[in-house]
Write an enzyme that holds these catalytic residues in place. Structure first.
Site, PDB file in Angstrom:
ATOM      1  N   CYS A   8      32.785  -0.842  47.512  1.00 60.95           N
ATOM      2  CA  CYS A   8      32.177  -1.273  48.766  1.00 60.95           C
ATOM      3  C   CYS A   8      31.423  -0.071  49.308  1.00 60.95           C
ATOM      4  CB  CYS A   8      33.204  -1.818  49.752  1.00 60.95           C
ATOM      5  SG  CYS A   8      34.379  -0.600  50.333  1.00 60.95           S
ATOM      6  N   CYS A  81      31.568  -6.013  49.198  1.00 65.99           N
ATOM      7  CA  CYS A  81      30.858  -5.876  50.464  1.00 65.99           C
ATOM      8  C   CYS A  81      30.031  -7.115  50.784  1.00 65.99           C
ATOM      9  CB  CYS A  81      29.996  -4.624  50.462  1.00 65.99           C
ATOM     10  SG  CYS A  81      28.817  -4.549  49.128  1.00 65.99           S
ATOM     11  N   CYS A  88      25.476  -3.097  48.672  1.00 64.36           N
ATOM     12  CA  CYS A  88      26.514  -2.738  47.708  1.00 64.36           C
ATOM     13  C   CYS A  88      25.949  -1.804  46.646  1.00 64.36           C
ATOM     14  CB  CYS A  88      27.031  -3.989  47.002  1.00 64.36           C
ATOM     15  SG  CYS A  88      27.931  -5.085  48.076  1.00 64.36           S
TER      16      CYS A  88
END
Length: 139
Positions: A8, A81, A88
């Site tokens: 993330c 994410c 990302c």
């Protein structure tokens, strides 16, 4: 042993919870790591608390940079994410890559009790997704 890298941006909530859930649910068949493209430098206290409720301890975890894993091989890379809120990272050292977007619990507002509801929901969504993946993979 198979290896998974969960990515993330900040590596403070979702990817941290996913790393430890995968390690636990993988039952010794998976090694998991997590990292961020822009590490926050800490693990969110409410993520630690939410995982403690499952008897999983994140208190010693650290926010890690994607850079420390770029030369490593992974069977799977999962980005967690949310496209609408953050970009990302892309990782090329993986056999398979999946994008599993989850809400960022760090964005929750209200009292700590109200925020905890979001952390628990996201934790449980991550757990369900990992369980489903592992069950499908072993079928």
């Amino acid at each position: 042993m198979k290896r998974v890298l969960i990515l993330c941006t900040g590596n403070s909530c979702r990817s941290q919870m996913a790393e430890e859930l995968w390690e636990t649910l993988g039952a010794g068949e998976w090694e998991s790591e997590s990292a961020g493209s822009k590490p926050s430098g800490y693990v969110h206290p409410l993520a630690i608390e939410a995982m403690r409720e499952l008897d999983i301890d994140l208190s010693e975890n650290t926010s890690k940079s994607l850079d420390q894993f770029t030369d490593q091989e992974f069977d799977l890379v999962v980005t967690v994410c949310d496209n609408a809120k953050e970009s990302c990272p892309v990782f090329t050292g993986a056999t398979q890559t999946f994008h599993w977007p989850f809400d960022d619990p760090a964005d929750a507002t209200g009292s700590d009790d109200e925020k905890m509801k979001t952390f628990r929901r996201v934790r449980d969504e991550i757990k369900t997704k990992i369980n489903t993946f592992l069950a499908d993979e072993s079928a």
